[in-house]
Scaffold this motif. Structure first.
Motif, short mmCIF file in Angstrom:
data_model
loop_
_atom_site.label_atom_id
_atom_site.label_comp_id
_atom_site.label_asym_id
_atom_site.label_seq_id
_atom_site.Cartn_x
_atom_site.Cartn_y
_atom_site.Cartn_z
N ARG A 2 26.86 49.14 49.66
CA ARG A 2 26.91 50.03 50.92
C ARG A 2 27.03 51.41 50.36
NH1 ARG A 2 30.33 50.07 53.79
NH2 ARG A 2 29.31 50.89 55.42
N GLY A 3 27.88 51.50 49.21
CA GLY A 3 28.21 52.85 48.61
C GLY A 3 29.27 53.93 49.22
N ASP A 4 29.97 53.42 50.00
CA ASP A 4 31.19 54.26 50.61
C ASP A 4 32.50 53.79 50.15
OD1 ASP A 4 31.20 52.07 52.35
OD2 ASP A 4 30.76 53.41 54.15
N TYR A 5 32.91 52.68 49.48
CA TYR A 5 33.94 52.39 48.99
C TYR A 5 34.31 53.13 47.63
CZ TYR A 5 32.26 48.47 51.69
OH TYR A 5 31.79 47.71 52.82
N GLY A 6 34.93 54.55 47.90
CA GLY A 6 35.20 55.47 46.65
C GLY A 6 36.23 55.05 45.98
N TRP A 7 37.01 54.12 46.41
CA TRP A 7 38.27 53.56 45.70
C TRP A 7 37.91 52.59 44.78
CZ3 TRP A 7 40.73 49.09 46.95
CH2 TRP A 7 40.21 48.18 47.91
N ILE A 8 36.86 51.75 45.32
CA ILE A 8 36.44 50.44 44.40
C ILE A 8 35.35 51.05 43.18
CG2 ILE A 8 35.69 48.04 44.50
CD1 ILE A 8 36.10 48.37 47.37
N THR A 9 35.89 50.99 41.96
CA THR A 9 35.12 51.44 40.87
C THR A 9 34.89 50.39 39.82
OG1 THR A 9 37.09 52.29 39.62
CG2 THR A 9 36.15 53.97 41.39
N PRO A 10 33.94 50.42 39.06
CA PRO A 10 33.82 49.75 37.87
C PRO A 10 35.07 49.39 36.84
CG PRO A 10 31.75 50.99 38.02
CD PRO A 10 32.92 51.51 38.87
N GLU A 11 35.95 50.56 37.09
CA GLU A 11 37.28 50.44 36.43
C GLU A 11 38.27 49.41 36.93
OE1 GLU A 11 35.57 53.46 36.95
OE2 GLU A 11 34.72 53.21 35.03
N ILE A 12 37.87 48.95 38.05
CA ILE A 12 38.78 47.96 38.86
C ILE A 12 37.98 46.54 38.81
CG2 ILE A 12 40.17 47.59 40.67
CD1 ILE A 12 40.27 50.27 41.46
N PRO A 13 37.71 45.90 37.71
CA PRO A 13 36.71 44.86 37.66
C PRO A 13 36.99 43.78 38.71
CG PRO A 13 37.74 44.87 35.58
CD PRO A 13 38.43 45.98 36.37
N LYS A 14 38.30 43.45 38.87
CA LYS A 14 38.90 42.32 39.83
C LYS A 14 38.52 42.54 41.31
CE LYS A 14 42.79 40.72 37.36
NZ LYS A 14 44.38 40.40 37.41
N LEU A 15 38.03 43.96 41.79
CA LEU A 15 37.43 44.26 43.16
C LEU A 15 35.97 44.71 43.15
CD1 LEU A 15 40.80 46.03 44.44
CD2 LEU A 15 40.18 43.58 44.39
N TYR A 16 35.44 44.89 41.86
CA TYR A 16 34.26 45.70 41.90
C TYR A 16 32.95 44.62 41.99
CZ TYR A 16 30.48 49.00 41.03
OH TYR A 16 29.66 50.17 41.24
N ARG A 17 33.08 43.92 42.99
CA ARG A 17 32.03 42.93 43.34
C ARG A 17 31.97 42.54 45.02
NH1 ARG A 17 33.43 37.80 44.85
NH2 ARG A 17 35.30 36.91 44.07
N ASP A 18 30.88 42.12 45.38
CA ASP A 18 30.99 41.69 46.96
C ASP A 18 31.91 40.63 47.22
OD1 ASP A 18 28.92 43.59 47.06
OD2 ASP A 18 27.37 42.07 47.68
N PHE A 19 32.65 40.95 48.34
CA PHE A 19 33.54 39.75 49.02
C PHE A 19 33.14 39.62 50.36
CE2 PHE A 19 35.98 41.31 45.29
CZ PHE A 19 36.79 40.15 44.92
N MET A 20 32.66 38.39 50.58
CA MET A 20 32.23 38.06 51.98
C MET A 20 32.74 36.85 52.53
SD MET A 20 30.13 40.58 52.57
CE MET A 20 28.93 40.22 53.49
N PRO A 21 32.54 36.37 53.63
CA PRO A 21 33.19 35.39 54.26
C PRO A 21 33.13 34.30 53.50
CG PRO A 21 32.28 36.46 56.11
CD PRO A 21 31.63 37.14 54.95
N ALA A 22 32.20 33.78 52.95
CA ALA A 22 32.07 32.47 52.21
C ALA A 22 33.13 32.36 50.99
CB ALA A 22 30.43 32.13 51.59
#
Length: 281
Positions: A14-34
């Motif tokens: 989506r591109g508007d999560y400016g604070w989630i960057t590749p430098e934060i690998p634990k968070l830099y992926r999709d997280f969805m209900p499943a």
């Protein structure tokens, strides 16, 4: 009814999560209900309050659409910019959605938190307070002084302070935070989320015992009717898993807290604060 009152979903593309960057690998992926729902089942949680993770109107549209497809999303806390002259138009559109439960003010991201005391901002907030709209307040502890002044100017606000006001647990911040949170608790419409604590501790070497004083201060000052459990998943994954986040809160509860108090912390208060339509009787 057991509710996680604070969690997020996001889609990196989506591109508007400016604070989630590749430098934060634990968070830099999709997280969805499943990804989350297995944890909800393990802990007997019936659903969640989904909170915006990006300061854009399109993010609120995204999570409202997601809520339409996801029964476990009981309510959505969106985003509004109260400095935007069109904020009321956005609010009116969002509020037509049956799962829209309020919006969040991201004071944490403001270079100068004193801007929340500007007349236009205060006037806008007074309007929403008059309509009894639930509003999340995302702050860090150093911003509590202007927030307290804002509450003095809008004393009837239905608000909830996210993440216990983000004290620096890693540096043992205490006296200024306890005093300010006690002042916030004096406003009867202000609640507090027992959430987001583990990321304010040392991510690699926290221990369960260090959270107890913070949790217990909030429980004592806000009381059992104005506190809510929130996992802050998946942000919590920077320092702890879902099981550990729940265990942090469970271990910190006073021995005097029985089934009634715990049921309020883990669901009833969120249901009432956010006026969840799915559970109105």
């Amino acid at each position: 009814m057991r509710i996680d009152a604070h969690q997020h979903y996001w889609s990196i593309a989506r591109g508007d999560y400016g604070w989630i960057t590749p430098e934060i690998p634990k968070l830099y992926r999709d997280f969805m209900p499943a990804d989350l729902e297995p944890h909800l089942r393990v802990h007997g949680l019936d659903g969640t309050i989904l909170v915006q993770a990006a300061p854009t109107v399109s993010e609120t549209d995204f999570i409202l659409r997601l809520a339409e497809q996801t029964p476990s999303i009981l309510g959505v806390v969106g985003w509004l910019d109260l400095f935007d002259p069109n904020h009321r138009l956005h609010y009116e559109r969002f509020s037509r959605h049956p799962k829209f439960a309020g919006f969040r003010i991201m004071i944490q991201d403001m270079p100068d938190a004193a801007r929340i005391l500007e007349p236009a901002f205060v006037k806008a907030l007074k309007g929403y307070a008059g309509d009894d709209v639930p509003i999340d307040l995302l702050i860090v502890s150093g911003q509590l002084p202007p927030v307290l002044e804002l509450l003095r100017q809008v004393p009837n606000l239905r608000g909830v302070i996210d993440h216990i006001g983000k004290p620096s647990i890693r540096s043992h911040e205490w006296e200024s935070w306890t005093e300010a949170m006690s002042q916030a608790a004096a406003f009867p419409g202000i609640h507090c989320k027992i959430s987001g604590m583990v990321t304010e501790a040392d991510h690699e070497s926290w221990n369960y015992e260090e959270f107890a004083p913070y949790v217990q201060h909030i429980l004592e000052t806000f009381g059992p009717d104005r506190v809510m459990f929130g996992s802050d998943w998946p942000v919590c994954l920077l320092a702890a898993g879902y099981d550990e986040v729940i265990e942090i809160v469970r271990r910190a509860l006073p021995k005097s807290w029985g089934e009634e108090e715990q049921s309020r912390l883990f669901g009833v208060n969120a249901k009432e604060f956010y006026k969840l339509r799915a559970f109105r009787t």
